[in-house]
Motif scaffolding. Structure first.
Motif, PDB file in Angstrom:
ATOM      1  N   ASP A 172      -1.206  10.024  -6.469  1.00 32.57           N
ATOM      2  CA  ASP A 172      -2.693   9.642  -6.702  1.00 32.57           C
ATOM      3  C   ASP A 172      -3.251   8.355  -7.154  1.00 32.57           C
ATOM      4  N   SER A 173      -3.763   7.734  -6.262  1.00 32.25           N
ATOM      5  CA  SER A 173      -4.068   6.318  -6.353  1.00 32.25           C
ATOM      6  C   SER A 173      -4.952   6.213  -7.613  1.00 32.25           C
ATOM      7  N   ALA A 174      -5.319   6.935  -8.453  1.00 28.38           N
ATOM      8  CA  ALA A 174      -5.769   6.831  -9.740  1.00 28.38           C
ATOM      9  C   ALA A 174      -5.081   6.235 -10.913  1.00 28.38           C
ATOM     10  N   GLY A 175      -3.642   6.809 -10.559  1.00 27.12           N
ATOM     11  CA  GLY A 175      -2.648   6.125 -11.598  1.00 27.12           C
ATOM     12  C   GLY A 175      -1.883   4.702 -11.264  1.00 27.12           C
ATOM     13  N   TRP A 176      -2.374   4.469  -9.950  1.00 27.26           N
ATOM     14  CA  TRP A 176      -1.834   3.026  -9.561  1.00 27.26           C
ATOM     15  C   TRP A 176      -2.277   1.644 -10.519  1.00 27.26           C
ATOM     16  N   PRO A 177      -1.185   0.800 -10.504  1.00 25.73           N
ATOM     17  CA  PRO A 177      -1.811  -0.485 -11.383  1.00 25.73           C
ATOM     18  C   PRO A 177      -2.889  -1.018 -10.164  1.00 25.73           C
ATOM     19  N   ALA A 178      -3.703  -1.902 -10.895  1.00 24.23           N
ATOM     20  CA  ALA A 178      -4.642  -2.490 -10.107  1.00 24.23           C
ATOM     21  C   ALA A 178      -4.298  -3.411  -9.062  1.00 24.23           C
ATOM     22  N   SER A 179      -2.981  -3.932  -9.324  1.00 29.55           N
ATOM     23  CA  SER A 179      -2.520  -4.795  -8.430  1.00 29.55           C
ATOM     24  C   SER A 179      -1.930  -4.009  -7.154  1.00 29.55           C
ATOM     25  N   LEU A 180      -1.469  -2.975  -7.202  1.00 29.31           N
ATOM     26  CA  LEU A 180      -1.174  -1.932  -5.986  1.00 29.31           C
ATOM     27  C   LEU A 180      -2.259  -1.738  -5.297  1.00 29.31           C
ATOM     28  N   ARG A 181      -3.376  -1.189  -5.987  1.00 26.94           N
ATOM     29  CA  ARG A 181      -4.791  -0.718  -5.254  1.00 26.94           C
ATOM     30  C   ARG A 181      -5.191  -2.016  -4.482  1.00 26.94           C
ATOM     31  N   LEU A 182      -5.124  -3.147  -5.061  1.00 31.30           N
ATOM     32  CA  LEU A 182      -5.680  -4.234  -4.160  1.00 31.30           C
ATOM     33  C   LEU A 182      -4.979  -4.555  -3.026  1.00 31.30           C
ATOM     34  N   THR A 183      -3.504  -4.537  -3.304  1.00 33.14           N
ATOM     35  CA  THR A 183      -2.619  -4.832  -2.249  1.00 33.14           C
ATOM     36  C   THR A 183      -2.808  -3.884  -1.198  1.00 33.14           C
ATOM     37  N   VAL A 184      -2.842  -2.853  -1.421  1.00 35.87           N
ATOM     38  CA  VAL A 184      -2.982  -1.630  -0.091  1.00 35.87           C
ATOM     39  C   VAL A 184      -4.236  -1.707   0.509  1.00 35.87           C
ATOM     40  N   ASP A 185      -5.427  -2.016  -0.413  1.00 34.81           N
ATOM     41  CA  ASP A 185      -6.709  -2.089   0.387  1.00 34.81           C
ATOM     42  C   ASP A 185      -6.515  -3.311   1.365  1.00 34.81           C
ATOM     43  N   ILE A 186      -5.895  -4.526   0.865  1.00 35.77           N
ATOM     44  CA  ILE A 186      -5.788  -5.602   1.754  1.00 35.77           C
ATOM     45  C   ILE A 186      -5.126  -5.125   3.124  1.00 35.77           C
ATOM     46  N   LEU A 187      -3.692  -4.712   2.844  1.00 38.96           N
ATOM     47  CA  LEU A 187      -2.936  -4.419   3.752  1.00 38.96           C
ATOM     48  C   LEU A 187      -3.616  -3.342   5.064  1.00 38.96           C
ATOM     49  N   LEU A 188      -4.333  -2.511   4.445  1.00 42.75           N
ATOM     50  CA  LEU A 188      -4.925  -1.574   5.402  1.00 42.75           C
ATOM     51  C   LEU A 188      -6.141  -2.006   6.152  1.00 42.75           C
ATOM     52  N   ASN A 189      -6.668  -2.851   5.624  1.00 39.91           N
ATOM     53  CA  ASN A 189      -7.634  -3.660   6.302  1.00 39.91           C
ATOM     54  C   ASN A 189      -7.310  -4.918   7.115  1.00 39.91           C
ATOM     55  N   SER A 190      -6.310  -5.299   7.029  1.00 42.41           N
ATOM     56  CA  SER A 190      -5.960  -6.424   7.904  1.00 42.41           C
ATOM     57  C   SER A 190      -5.308  -6.299   9.167  1.00 42.41           C
ATOM     58  N   PRO A 191      -5.797  -7.147  10.129  1.00 42.88           N
ATOM     59  CA  PRO A 191      -5.220  -7.247  11.382  1.00 42.88           C
ATOM     60  C   PRO A 191      -4.135  -7.561  11.650  1.00 42.88           C
ATOM     61  N   GLN A 192      -3.394  -8.216  10.630  1.00 41.39           N
ATOM     62  CA  GLN A 192      -1.917  -8.923  10.439  1.00 41.39           C
ATOM     63  C   GLN A 192      -0.974  -7.480  10.250  1.00 41.39           C
TER      64      GLN A 192
END
Length: 273
Positions: free
Chosen positions: A21-41
């Motif tokens: 569950d993403s609720a248990g992730w550190p904030a850095s992981l949530r931010l990184t995954v958000d950037i990753l999933l929304n990036s065209p690269q």
């Protein structure tokens, strides 16, 4: 004029993945995954000691494997090539430093078979709950051959390496860096080529079947005293530092930046006459 409608990507079912569950992730992981999933690269994240892999659709398209389904979130049976190509490549990122490598030849799946493609790789450490390195984000981009300055020409190298995979990788890397390359698997094959063609650099593994890399270099130097000699060895320069002729050594595993730096030194000497 109406503003274009925002596209909201579907929320992955994280509890069904190894990340939980993403609720248990550190904030850095949530931010990184958000950037990753929304990036065209193309981006690929390795997270945690289990080496859980998360990636976006651009990476899945680049890698070409039919089994890849973004966002991943599982421990792969085999490490992706972006993390497996060089055992020393991730050391700076594991220590908390960003690092990049240009012109790395990686195997990608294309039309039912494997093809090598030169890529630029950018690694960024991602902190965990405690401020240590919890994961490493890799961004991948198609490489452009390094431009040689206007007054220079490509080096002509003869690569001698008995391991076929290693020989292919180093030759493709050298070509991506803008150099002209011939390759053989043994010293016995190298000597006739050295007699027939003119090379700037002999780049040889020290440990070869038959004639050793050192003995090959010694004979090659007699044939062509101007030939620059570059050794690759798991022992660094221990086997070559007391030779009676000048040479340079790279310790295996070496990275692209080390290879490029030593070739720039050699090129300066060759072109300086």
């Amino acid at each position: 004029m109406n503003a274009p409608a925002a596209v909201t990507p579907p929320v992955p079912d994280w509890p069904a993945t190894a990340l939980g569950d993403s609720a248990g992730w550190p904030a850095s992981l949530r931010l990184t995954v958000d950037i990753l999933l929304n990036s065209p690269q193309a981006m690929l994240l390795m997270w945690g000691p289990e080496q859980i892999m998360v990636y976006n659709q651009a990476y899945a398209d680049l890698a070409g494997l039919p089994s890849l389904r973004a966002p991943g979130g599982n421990v792969p049976a085999m490490q992706p090539a972006a993390f497996a190509w060089n055992s020393a490549a991730l050391a700076p990122a594991r220590e908390g430093r960003s690092v990049s490598y240009r012109g790395v030849s990686l195997p990608l799946w294309r039309d039912g078979h494997i093809e090598q493609q030169c890529l630029d790789l950018y690694y960024t450490p991602v902190p965990d709950h405690h401020g240590g390195v919890g994961g490493i984000l890799c961004a991948l981009a198609t490489a452009r051959p390094a431009a040689l300055d206007d007054s220079s020409a490509p080096l002509r190298l003869l690569v001698v390496e008995d391991n076929a995979d290693a020989r292919y990788l180093v030759c493709e890397t050298l070509r991506a860096l803008g150099h002209a390359v011939e390759s053989v698997a043994s010293g016995e094959e190298a000597l006739p080529l050295l007699a027939q063609q003119q090379f700037d650099v002999l780049f040889t593994d020290v440990s070869l079947p038959g004639i050793s890399g050192v003995e090959l270099a010694r004979q090659a130097r007699r044939q062509a005293p101007q030939l620059a000699l570059l050794f690759a060895s798991g022992y660094g320069d221990e086997l070559t530092k007391h030779l009676e002729f000048p040479s340079q050594s790279l310790q295996k595993p070496y990275d692209i930046e080390q290879l490029q730096a030593v070739l720039e030194q050699i090129a300066a000497a060759v072109r300086g006459g």
